[in-house]
Design a protein around this motif. Structure first.
Motif, PDB file in Angstrom:
ATOM      1  N   ALA A 554      -7.576  -0.903  -0.824  1.00  0.00           N
ATOM      2  CA  ALA A 554      -6.515  -1.904  -0.804  1.00  0.00           C
ATOM      3  C   ALA A 554      -6.725  -2.913  -1.917  1.00  0.00           C
ATOM      4  N   SER A 555      -5.626  -3.343  -2.519  1.00  0.00           N
ATOM      5  CA  SER A 555      -5.697  -4.349  -3.561  1.00  0.00           C
ATOM      6  C   SER A 555      -6.318  -5.624  -3.015  1.00  0.00           C
ATOM      7  N   LEU A 764      -3.394 -13.094  -9.831  1.00  0.00           N
ATOM      8  CA  LEU A 764      -3.896 -13.276  -8.466  1.00  0.00           C
ATOM      9  C   LEU A 764      -2.782 -13.159  -7.437  1.00  0.00           C
ATOM     10  N   GLY A 765      -1.589 -13.681  -7.767  1.00  0.00           N
ATOM     11  CA  GLY A 765      -0.476 -13.557  -6.842  1.00  0.00           C
ATOM     12  C   GLY A 765      -0.086 -12.119  -6.617  1.00  0.00           C
ATOM     13  N   GLY A 766      -0.032 -11.339  -7.679  1.00  0.00           N
ATOM     14  CA  GLY A 766       0.280  -9.920  -7.524  1.00  0.00           C
ATOM     15  C   GLY A 766      -0.775  -9.195  -6.721  1.00  0.00           C
ATOM     16  N   VAL A 769      -0.231 -10.178  -3.001  1.00  0.00           N
ATOM     17  CA  VAL A 769       0.959  -9.545  -2.424  1.00  0.00           C
ATOM     18  C   VAL A 769       0.698  -8.075  -2.142  1.00  0.00           C
ATOM     19  N   GLN A 770       0.123  -7.354  -3.137  1.00  0.00           N
ATOM     20  CA  GLN A 770      -0.115  -5.933  -2.933  1.00  0.00           C
ATOM     21  C   GLN A 770      -1.158  -5.708  -1.849  1.00  0.00           C
ATOM     22  N   MET A 772      -1.641  -7.591   0.782  1.00  0.00           N
ATOM     23  CA  MET A 772      -0.977  -7.776   2.060  1.00  0.00           C
ATOM     24  C   MET A 772      -0.146  -6.551   2.438  1.00  0.00           C
ATOM     25  N   TYR A 773       0.594  -6.006   1.480  1.00  0.00           N
ATOM     26  CA  TYR A 773       1.357  -4.784   1.754  1.00  0.00           C
ATOM     27  C   TYR A 773       0.408  -3.667   2.215  1.00  0.00           C
ATOM     28  N   ASP A 774      -0.710  -3.470   1.469  1.00  0.00           N
ATOM     29  CA  ASP A 774      -1.643  -2.405   1.818  1.00  0.00           C
ATOM     30  C   ASP A 774      -2.233  -2.633   3.205  1.00  0.00           C
ATOM     31  N   GLY A 775      -2.643  -3.879   3.490  1.00  0.00           N
ATOM     32  CA  GLY A 775      -3.252  -4.161   4.785  1.00  0.00           C
ATOM     33  C   GLY A 775      -2.298  -3.974   5.949  1.00  0.00           C
ATOM     34  N   LEU A 776      -1.035  -4.410   5.769  1.00  0.00           N
ATOM     35  CA  LEU A 776      -0.055  -4.259   6.847  1.00  0.00           C
ATOM     36  C   LEU A 776       0.294  -2.796   7.083  1.00  0.00           C
ATOM     37  N   THR A 777       0.352  -2.015   6.017  1.00  0.00           N
ATOM     38  CA  THR A 777       0.756  -0.613   6.172  1.00  0.00           C
ATOM     39  C   THR A 777      -0.378   0.272   6.674  1.00  0.00           C
ATOM     40  N   ASP A 778      -1.646  -0.067   6.330  1.00  0.00           N
ATOM     41  CA  ASP A 778      -2.735   0.789   6.822  1.00  0.00           C
ATOM     42  C   ASP A 778      -3.382   0.249   8.093  1.00  0.00           C
TER      43      ASP A 778
END
Length: 784
Positions: A554-555, A764-766, A769-770, A772-778
């Protein structure tokens, strides 16, 4: 001009003078007395080397031509072609090294007498190093075997023609053994005698092996589209992977490599990387290239009792007997022929096989080899030539022996090869598939794979798992967690790529360490390696691509690292807010007296330099165009010995000093960078212009700020059909006292700091964000 005088191209002239090719074009237009072309074509003319050297000296642009350049130009302009000249040079260098007293006696004779005596002396060292020609070994200087198609072979034009089904490898179906041929005759050698004398002088300074390496490297660099080469760093990695893993028997690990085979030898890069005592076997389809490979490996062998030394062992220096001459050591066995159709070593059971086979060959012998006993795992499809090489390699290994092959990524997943891949897994022959970053080897645009194979031993239970590793994200320096707003971590955003397949931003030490650790430890490392049970892979596709079995990390380092990223982002945004420029004060357009960079350079107020270095060409880190545009740190890579494009010597780069101003010359965008203490000492990369102001006359921040004006760039740029090029001499500056310059410079410095902070905040913002997307989806982050 004398007949057969050495000629040189515009690129060669640029290399002699240490300038770019554009400078040579300018000289031809500006100077009426510039030498006229004597050959070549309208688009690529050639010039008499003697006339060019004299003109450069008259113009004060050349003090003395370096010896190695003289030798290379003589090779390139040889009347029999560069390939034949290199064979003559290689034979002579063997004589220089192995029988130095005999060479000195020959060199004291006149040219014609020397040419008459050389064949017998060369025959002695060739037989001692490579064996008699009648044993089937392809001898340097020997005529091509009967029935072998060799069109263009003398010019080294048929080596590894990447993806070409009509390469020389296809039409050498006759037996690989060659009838005994002759060493170069006196008539052949007479035009080469001055070249051989110069090559011997070069060898006296740098060694016979290194002299030949330099000349062969120049020949390969001059024809980059004709060859599929194996980079030396990759060759060393493949050799290291061929060693037994840590969990192997101790005696097996300490046992030296006894026999090493490369069935698609090309220029011999893989075998040259082998260290320690080894019996080397090679087969190559192109007869001229096979001769050069034999000479290269023989010249790499130093001291008695050692067959061929890799660059690491060769660095220890030669070991000479007490009598001052080299006693002949067992030499490499190099044979010519199409390996799949006419195997030169059908009875060999090698301890190790290293192979970089040709990719995507359709005419590899599918029809005539349908019942070949090598296909233990199944007949490869016509489109699966790489799997034919895999099975050939296994057939030439001893039981328990190890092979390492460089493979295209498609070979791990094409449906036409799934039955063979399944057979390799079931019998435990395939032990690892490792994905390399794009740029590790040609073709540079795709991430190639390394396959590690082990020939199954009778009575031993097959391995129940397969190591899959993916290092494709290690194409740049790792992020630096301590970086602040003024400098992005690691010089770039995590996972970013450089245009061109990553060849200019390639962290070989990190890749090498990751690959070797994965192979030797055979452990699961998140995002890098995984030991997968074979039963999981035996599905309908038998897809062995590592990326499909290794979830990307994850990012931001996963859920545990997102908190740290968020804290750093919050701090960076706070600093960025404090750096926001004050409100602009409107004013009427100023009409100030202007000067240009060119006028300042003529007045001595600043100096101009053009960059030529590329990452890896020098020991110093290199500030690249990408680094300037993104605010990155200079790219630091270990030197590779390559030359910078454009002909400039890579060992004489322009080094940056604090206060220098660097601007890109391509692309049309506005960018300028003031060199600080952290960047000082780096080499100036290609496509960059350096402006070094006199601090008593020009403030560097004032200079950089006005160079970034859009209107200024527009009027100083010229436009081609596909790109814009900046002429730094036409950039304009207002004439101001130094104190007023410094006032403007302070404001420009504040804007640069604000820009760096915005860049860091965006990265850092990117990342947050990425992540959070990775953590929520996995499932590693909850929405609550």
């Amino acid at each position: 001009m004398p007949e057969n005088a050495t000629e040189v191209t515009a690129a060669g002239i640029a290399r002699l003078a240490g300038v770019g090719r554009a400078a040579v074009s300018n000289w031809r237009r500006r100077y009426a007395d510039f030498p006229q072309p004597v050959g070549g074509t309208g688009t690529s003319p050639s010039f008499a080397l003697a006339e060019v050297e004299q003109w450069l000296r008259d113009q004060g642009k050349l003090a003395e031509v370096p010896l190695r350049e003289r030798v290379w130009q003589a090779v390139a302009g040889h009347p029999a072609g560069a390939g034949r000249a290199l064979i003559h040079v290689g034979c002579a260098l063997l004589l220089v090294r192995d029988r130095p007293t005999a060479w000195l006696e020959l060199a004291a004779a006149p040219d014609e007498r020397m040419a008459a005596l050389l064949p017998q002396a060369m025959e002695h060292v060739l037989t001692a190093r490579l064996g008699p020609a009648t044993d089937g070994v392809h001898r340097a200087g020997a005529p091509e075997p009967t029935g072998v198609h060799t069109a263009g072979a003398q010019e080294l034009g048929d080596d590894h023609a990447a993806g070409s089904p009509d390469s020389a490898r296809v039409h050498t179906a006759s037996a690989p053994e060659s009838a005994r041929g002759h060493t170069p005759t006196a008539q052949d050698l007479l035009p080469s005698v001055p070249l051989l004398r110069a090559a011997a002088e070069l060898a006296a300074g740098i060694g016979a092996g290194q002299a030949f390496e330099f000349l062969l490297g120049r020949q390969l660099d001059a024809n980059p589209r004709q060859y599929t080469l194996t980079p030396p760093q990759l060759a060393e990695l493949m050799v290291d992977l061929a060693e037994p893993p840590k969990d192997a028997d101790r005696a097996a690990r300490e046992q030296p490599v006894r026999s090493v085979l490369d069935p698609a030898a090309g220029t011999g890069a893989l075998l040259r990387a082998v260290g320690g005592p080894a019996a080397l076997y090679a087969q190559e389809a192109d007869p001229a290239l096979a001769a050069l490979t034999a000479l290269r490996l023989a010249l790499a062998a130093e001291g008695p009792g050692r067959a061929a030394e890799g660059p690491r062992r060769a660095a220890e220096g030669p070991r000479r007997p007490a009598d001052g001459a080299h006693r002949a050591a067992p030499g490499p066995t190099v044979r010519t022929g199409d390996t799949l159709r006419a195997d030169a070593f059908p009875e060999l059971a090698a301890d190790t096989v290293l192979c970089h086979p040709p990719f995507n060959e359709r005419n590899w012998g599918h029809d005539e080899l349908a019942y070949d006993p090598r296909w233990e795992y199944g007949l490869p499809a016509r489109t699966e030539s790489e799997l034919a090489w895999v099975q050939h390699v296994l057939a030439r290994l001893r039981d328990g022996g190890t092979a390492v092959l460089l493979m295209p990524p498609a070979a791990a997943s094409r449906r036409s090869g799934r039955r063979i891949r399944a057979g390799l897994l079931r019998r435990g022959a395939l032990r690892a598939v490792i994905a390399l970053p794009a740029g590790a080897a040609p073709p540079y645009g795709i991430p190639l794979h390394l396959w590690i194979l082990c020939k199954p031993e009778p009575g031993v239970r097959p391995a129940a798992d397969l190591l899959l590793a993916d290092t494709s994200d290690l194409s740049g320096p790792p992020p630096d967690a301590s970086a602040g707003p003024g400098r992005p971590p690691g010089g770039k955003a995590a996972g970013s790529k450089t245009p061109g397949g990553g060849r200019e931003r390639f962290d070989w030490p990190a890749v090498r360490s990751a690959v070797l650790d994965a192979w030797r430890d055979r452990a699961d490392v998140e995002g890098v390696s995984r030991v997968v049970p074979v039963i999981e892979l035996l599905d309908d596709d038998v897809d062995l691509a590592p990326a499909r079995h290794l979830p990307r990390p994850a990012s931001g380092g996963g859920a545990s690292g997102l908190g740290e990223v968020r804290e750093r982002l919050t701090e960076t945004l706070r600093l960025t807010t404090g750096l926001v420029p004050p409100a602009a004060s409107p004013a009427e357009p100023a009409h100030r007296p202007l000067t240009t960079v060119g006028e300042l350079a003529r007045a001595g107020a600043l100096f101009l330099h053009s960059g030529t270095a590329v990452p890896g060409s020098t020991a110093a880190p290199v500030l690249t165009e990408h680094d300037v545009l993104t605010g990155a740190a200079p790219t630091a890579l270990p030197p590779t010995g390559q030359e910078a494009p454009g002909g400039a010597a890579a060992d004489d780069p322009v080094l940056l000093e604090p206060g220098d101003v660097v601007v890109p010359v391509l692309g049309g965008g506005t960018a300028a960078r003031v060199v600080d203490a952290a960047t000082a000492g780096a080499a100036l990369g290609r496509n960059l212009q350096l402006l070094r102001p006199d601090p008593a006359a020009v403030d560097p921040w004032f200079l950089a700020g006005f160079l970034r004006g859009t209107a200024n760039h527009r009027q100083a740029s010229s436009y081609a059909s596909t790109a814009a090029r900046l002429d730094a001499r036409r950039l304009q500056l207002p004439r101001m006292p130094l104190a007023e310059q410094q006032r403007y410079g302070e404001r420009f410095r504040e804007l640069a700091a604000f820009e760096d902070a915005l860049r860091t905040a965006g990265r850092l913002g990117g990342q947050l964000v990425q992540g959070m997307y990775d953590g929520l989806t996995d499932g590693t982050v909850t929405p609550g």
